[in-house]
Design a protein around this motif. Sequence first.
Motif, PDB file in Angstrom:
ATOM      1  N   THR A  64       5.922  15.658 -18.888  1.00  0.00           N
ATOM      2  CA  THR A  64       4.852  14.424 -18.645  1.00  0.00           C
ATOM      3  C   THR A  64       5.052  13.541 -17.302  1.00  0.00           C
ATOM      4  O   THR A  64       4.150  13.318 -16.747  1.00  0.00           O
ATOM      5  CB  THR A  64       5.126  13.271 -19.717  1.00  0.00           C
ATOM      6  N   GLU A  65       6.313  13.401 -17.040  1.00  0.00           N
ATOM      7  CA  GLU A  65       6.440  12.735 -15.809  1.00  0.00           C
ATOM      8  C   GLU A  65       6.142  13.677 -14.535  1.00  0.00           C
ATOM      9  O   GLU A  65       5.525  12.773 -13.582  1.00  0.00           O
ATOM     10  CB  GLU A  65       7.930  12.630 -15.455  1.00  0.00           C
ATOM     11  N   LYS A  66       6.124  14.852 -14.484  1.00  0.00           N
ATOM     12  CA  LYS A  66       5.909  15.670 -13.351  1.00  0.00           C
ATOM     13  C   LYS A  66       4.254  15.692 -13.390  1.00  0.00           C
ATOM     14  O   LYS A  66       3.591  15.773 -12.395  1.00  0.00           O
ATOM     15  CB  LYS A  66       6.379  17.398 -13.586  1.00  0.00           C
ATOM     16  N   LEU A  67       3.649  15.979 -14.443  1.00  0.00           N
ATOM     17  CA  LEU A  67       2.133  15.631 -14.374  1.00  0.00           C
ATOM     18  C   LEU A  67       1.614  14.419 -14.107  1.00  0.00           C
ATOM     19  O   LEU A  67       0.427  14.102 -13.203  1.00  0.00           O
ATOM     20  CB  LEU A  67       1.760  16.126 -16.159  1.00  0.00           C
ATOM     21  N   MET A  68       2.199  13.437 -14.354  1.00  0.00           N
ATOM     22  CA  MET A  68       1.950  12.032 -13.899  1.00  0.00           C
ATOM     23  C   MET A  68       2.034  11.850 -12.410  1.00  0.00           C
ATOM     24  O   MET A  68       1.298  11.252 -11.652  1.00  0.00           O
ATOM     25  CB  MET A  68       2.559  10.794 -14.749  1.00  0.00           C
ATOM     26  N   ARG A  69       3.113  12.404 -12.053  1.00  0.00           N
ATOM     27  CA  ARG A  69       3.226  12.400 -10.534  1.00  0.00           C
ATOM     28  C   ARG A  69       2.380  13.199  -9.624  1.00  0.00           C
ATOM     29  O   ARG A  69       1.785  12.768  -8.876  1.00  0.00           O
ATOM     30  CB  ARG A  69       4.833  12.883 -10.149  1.00  0.00           C
ATOM     31  N   GLU A  70       2.081  14.474 -10.368  1.00  0.00           N
ATOM     32  CA  GLU A  70       0.952  15.292  -9.576  1.00  0.00           C
ATOM     33  C   GLU A  70      -0.470  14.485  -9.771  1.00  0.00           C
ATOM     34  O   GLU A  70      -1.103  14.946  -8.782  1.00  0.00           O
ATOM     35  CB  GLU A  70       0.978  16.466 -10.289  1.00  0.00           C
ATOM     36  N   ARG A  71      -0.655  13.840 -10.889  1.00  0.00           N
ATOM     37  CA  ARG A  71      -1.986  13.308 -11.027  1.00  0.00           C
ATOM     38  C   ARG A  71      -2.020  12.082  -9.849  1.00  0.00           C
ATOM     39  O   ARG A  71      -3.142  11.941  -9.396  1.00  0.00           O
ATOM     40  CB  ARG A  71      -2.050  12.567 -12.289  1.00  0.00           C
ATOM     41  N   SER A  72      -0.958  11.525  -9.627  1.00  0.00           N
ATOM     42  CA  SER A  72      -0.942  10.443  -8.608  1.00  0.00           C
ATOM     43  C   SER A  72      -1.118  11.003  -7.409  1.00  0.00           C
ATOM     44  O   SER A  72      -1.860  10.188  -6.427  1.00  0.00           O
ATOM     45  CB  SER A  72       0.322   9.507  -9.037  1.00  0.00           C
ATOM     46  N   ILE A  73      -0.614  11.860  -7.153  1.00  0.00           N
ATOM     47  CA  ILE A  73      -0.715  12.468  -5.704  1.00  0.00           C
ATOM     48  C   ILE A  73      -2.075  13.064  -5.443  1.00  0.00           C
ATOM     49  O   ILE A  73      -2.967  12.624  -4.361  1.00  0.00           O
ATOM     50  CB  ILE A  73       0.293  13.546  -5.513  1.00  0.00           C
ATOM     51  N   ARG A  74      -2.715  13.535  -6.264  1.00  0.00           N
ATOM     52  CA  ARG A  74      -4.131  14.072  -6.415  1.00  0.00           C
ATOM     53  C   ARG A  74      -5.115  12.984  -6.221  1.00  0.00           C
ATOM     54  O   ARG A  74      -5.872  12.809  -5.748  1.00  0.00           O
ATOM     55  CB  ARG A  74      -4.543  15.046  -7.577  1.00  0.00           C
ATOM     56  N   THR A  75      -4.903  11.842  -7.199  1.00  0.00           N
ATOM     57  CA  THR A  75      -5.800  10.802  -6.944  1.00  0.00           C
ATOM     58  C   THR A  75      -5.496  10.085  -5.647  1.00  0.00           C
ATOM     59  O   THR A  75      -6.770   9.551  -5.008  1.00  0.00           O
ATOM     60  CB  THR A  75      -5.257   9.668  -8.041  1.00  0.00           C
ATOM     61  N   ASN A  76      -4.519   9.921  -5.015  1.00  0.00           N
ATOM     62  CA  ASN A  76      -4.118   9.286  -3.777  1.00  0.00           C
ATOM     63  C   ASN A  76      -4.946  10.239  -2.832  1.00  0.00           C
ATOM     64  O   ASN A  76      -5.558   9.490  -1.806  1.00  0.00           O
ATOM     65  CB  ASN A  76      -2.763   9.478  -3.537  1.00  0.00           C
ATOM     66  N   ARG A  77      -4.979  11.562  -2.752  1.00  0.00           N
ATOM     67  CA  ARG A  77      -5.739  12.313  -1.742  1.00  0.00           C
ATOM     68  C   ARG A  77      -7.070  11.884  -1.875  1.00  0.00           C
ATOM     69  O   ARG A  77      -8.114  11.942  -0.963  1.00  0.00           O
ATOM     70  CB  ARG A  77      -5.157  13.757  -1.865  1.00  0.00           C
ATOM     71  N   ARG A  78      -7.570  12.173  -3.268  1.00  0.00           N
ATOM     72  CA  ARG A  78      -9.061  11.919  -3.411  1.00  0.00           C
ATOM     73  C   ARG A  78      -9.488  10.659  -2.802  1.00  0.00           C
ATOM     74  O   ARG A  78     -10.551  10.421  -2.409  1.00  0.00           O
ATOM     75  CB  ARG A  78      -9.259  12.188  -4.839  1.00  0.00           C
ATOM     76  N   THR A  79      -8.740   9.588  -3.296  1.00  0.00           N
ATOM     77  CA  THR A  79      -9.070   8.366  -2.490  1.00  0.00           C
ATOM     78  C   THR A  79      -9.253   8.269  -1.159  1.00  0.00           C
ATOM     79  O   THR A  79     -10.120   7.575  -0.614  1.00  0.00           O
ATOM     80  CB  THR A  79      -8.051   7.095  -2.973  1.00  0.00           C
ATOM     81  N   LYS A  80      -8.171   8.910  -0.377  1.00  0.00           N
ATOM     82  CA  LYS A  80      -8.377   9.155   0.806  1.00  0.00           C
ATOM     83  C   LYS A  80      -9.555   9.765   1.482  1.00  0.00           C
ATOM     84  O   LYS A  80     -10.331   9.420   2.375  1.00  0.00           O
ATOM     85  CB  LYS A  80      -7.084   9.962   1.542  1.00  0.00           C
ATOM     86  N   PHE A  81     -10.021  10.668   0.568  1.00  0.00           N
ATOM     87  CA  PHE A  81     -11.177  11.665   1.130  1.00  0.00           C
ATOM     88  C   PHE A  81     -12.410  10.545   0.873  1.00  0.00           C
ATOM     89  O   PHE A  81     -13.410  10.450   1.687  1.00  0.00           O
ATOM     90  CB  PHE A  81     -11.295  12.834   0.200  1.00  0.00           C
ATOM     91  N   MET A  82     -12.549   9.762  -0.120  1.00  0.00           N
ATOM     92  CA  MET A  82     -13.659   9.139  -0.569  1.00  0.00           C
ATOM     93  C   MET A  82     -13.746   8.046   0.311  1.00  0.00           C
ATOM     94  O   MET A  82     -14.974   7.588   0.819  1.00  0.00           O
ATOM     95  CB  MET A  82     -13.525   8.592  -1.876  1.00  0.00           C
ATOM     96  N   ASN A  83     -12.764   7.303   0.904  1.00  0.00           N
ATOM     97  CA  ASN A  83     -12.441   6.419   1.836  1.00  0.00           C
ATOM     98  C   ASN A  83     -13.106   6.888   3.110  1.00  0.00           C
ATOM     99  O   ASN A  83     -14.002   6.049   3.983  1.00  0.00           O
ATOM    100  CB  ASN A  83     -11.243   5.639   2.115  1.00  0.00           C
ATOM    101  N   CYS A  84     -12.959   7.769   3.505  1.00  0.00           N
ATOM    102  CA  CYS A  84     -13.233   8.578   4.707  1.00  0.00           C
ATOM    103  C   CYS A  84     -14.788   8.785   4.753  1.00  0.00           C
ATOM    104  O   CYS A  84     -15.283   8.521   5.830  1.00  0.00           O
ATOM    105  CB  CYS A  84     -12.495   9.840   4.895  1.00  0.00           C
ATOM    106  N   ILE A  85     -14.965   9.672   3.913  1.00  0.00           N
ATOM    107  CA  ILE A  85     -16.601   9.929   3.939  1.00  0.00           C
ATOM    108  C   ILE A  85     -17.558   9.041   3.455  1.00  0.00           C
ATOM    109  O   ILE A  85     -18.898   9.213   3.724  1.00  0.00           O
ATOM    110  CB  ILE A  85     -16.886  11.346   2.801  1.00  0.00           C
ATOM    111  N   THR A  86     -17.190   7.973   2.810  1.00  0.00           N
ATOM    112  CA  THR A  86     -18.184   6.929   2.453  1.00  0.00           C
ATOM    113  C   THR A  86     -18.255   5.744   3.554  1.00  0.00           C
ATOM    114  O   THR A  86     -18.980   4.546   3.422  1.00  0.00           O
ATOM    115  CB  THR A  86     -17.727   6.153   1.386  1.00  0.00           C
ATOM    116  N   ARG A  87     -17.470   5.909   4.745  1.00  0.00           N
ATOM    117  CA  ARG A  87     -17.619   4.897   5.999  1.00  0.00           C
ATOM    118  C   ARG A  87     -19.053   4.975   6.374  1.00  0.00           C
ATOM    119  O   ARG A  87     -19.566   6.158   6.368  1.00  0.00           O
ATOM    120  CB  ARG A  87     -16.528   5.195   7.048  1.00  0.00           C
ATOM    121  N   ASP A  88     -19.339   4.232   7.107  1.00  0.00           N
ATOM    122  CA  ASP A  88     -20.856   4.157   7.746  1.00  0.00           C
ATOM    123  C   ASP A  88     -20.863   5.270   8.904  1.00  0.00           C
ATOM    124  O   ASP A  88     -22.035   5.701   9.156  1.00  0.00           O
ATOM    125  CB  ASP A  88     -21.165   2.698   8.384  1.00  0.00           C
TER     126      ASP A  88
END
Length: 398
Positions: A64-88
């Motif tokens: 469970t801890e491993k899954l949560m850690r991987e989910r956190s990493i994926r969420t962080n990466r996704r957030t970086k992508f979204m912040n990048c592509i939604t810029r003006d």
Amino acid sequence: MVIGDMEPEDDEQAAIHHSKPRYEQGVLRVDAEEIVNDPLHLIYRQSDKSASTSKATGSSAVDTEKLMRERSIRTNRRTKFMNCITRDDVDIAQLRKLAWNGVPGDLRPLVWPLLLGYLPLPKPTRASTLARKRREYASLVETTFARGREGLDQQIWHQIEIDVPRTRPGVRLWMQASTQRSLERILYVWAIRHPASGYVQGINDLATPFFQVFLSAYTDTDPEDFDTALLPDSVRTAVEADTFWCLSRLLDGIQDNYIAGQPGIHRSVKRMAELVARIDAPLAAHLEVENVEFMQFAFRWMNCLLMREISVQNTIRMWDTYLAEGTDAFSQFHLYVCSAFLVKWSKKLQEMDFQGIIMFLQSLPTQGWTDHEIEMLLSEAFVHYSTWHNAQSHFIGK
């Protein structure tokens, strides 16, 4: 050469919304028309991240801890992508760095066109640019096929008609008549716009990753299982047009591979042989002793960009990195990927004779490959690229 922080790819698909129309042949998103009009609509609707989907019943605390850690990493990466592509105005250097290590699947229909330069970086001009390019493609199709089959170049059309049904055999998407008609239109219009090369076998394969990525924007099921006959005309035109223009941009960078005599491929195969002799001399020597010529297997690797050796899903992950590098990667970096790909099988190959080598290389055991194997291959290729790309004098006959 660019490379970002090595982090796991986001393999999660958007949650299926049960309010959508369902068909045995797939699930069409109810917001498909909105996505046609504004590609950013893809990321406005967040996937349901309920706790029930994040917990594995019966999992140990460690799992469970491993899954949560991987989910956190994926969420962080996704957030970086979204912040990048939604810029003006998208920072293309930042986007390339992120994409090198893989693009979240549901963001590819937006990220790939940005990396290729098909979508403009300034956000306010994207929707109008897409609409204009799609109208232009629709006009090309209408003009090209206005006189029916009799008005076509029969030699080009005949070869396309032969190759299209052979594209990705066994994959439901590519066995459907509606998908095959789309591919025929894309290939024929491209061929007549590029008379120096015309249509060449193998180009049909190169269209498939784009088509599947763009189709994925409009369905909540696996694109390879989707029935494209369900698509509204506006969506079908959008998928075809986006595939056509992105394929055109890719091929512009490797057109030497497809003009008369295919000099780009011959040059790449020759350089690959020279490179392998430096990174794995025993393998190169064994191939020479067994009279195995690189052209006997590597021609297809260059012509089809390894698509006959790995799955479309593997190819799509590989192209995340290629597109992050720029379209030159489909000729330059691909050379190092092919070399690393061959060397991967070095031990087995050195135990085989001529016939065994040729048969093995024509049917490599990559059926079970995932993103992990592709990322390992890309990492090996990056090492070779870093070592040899700026040492051109080491290549014979440069």
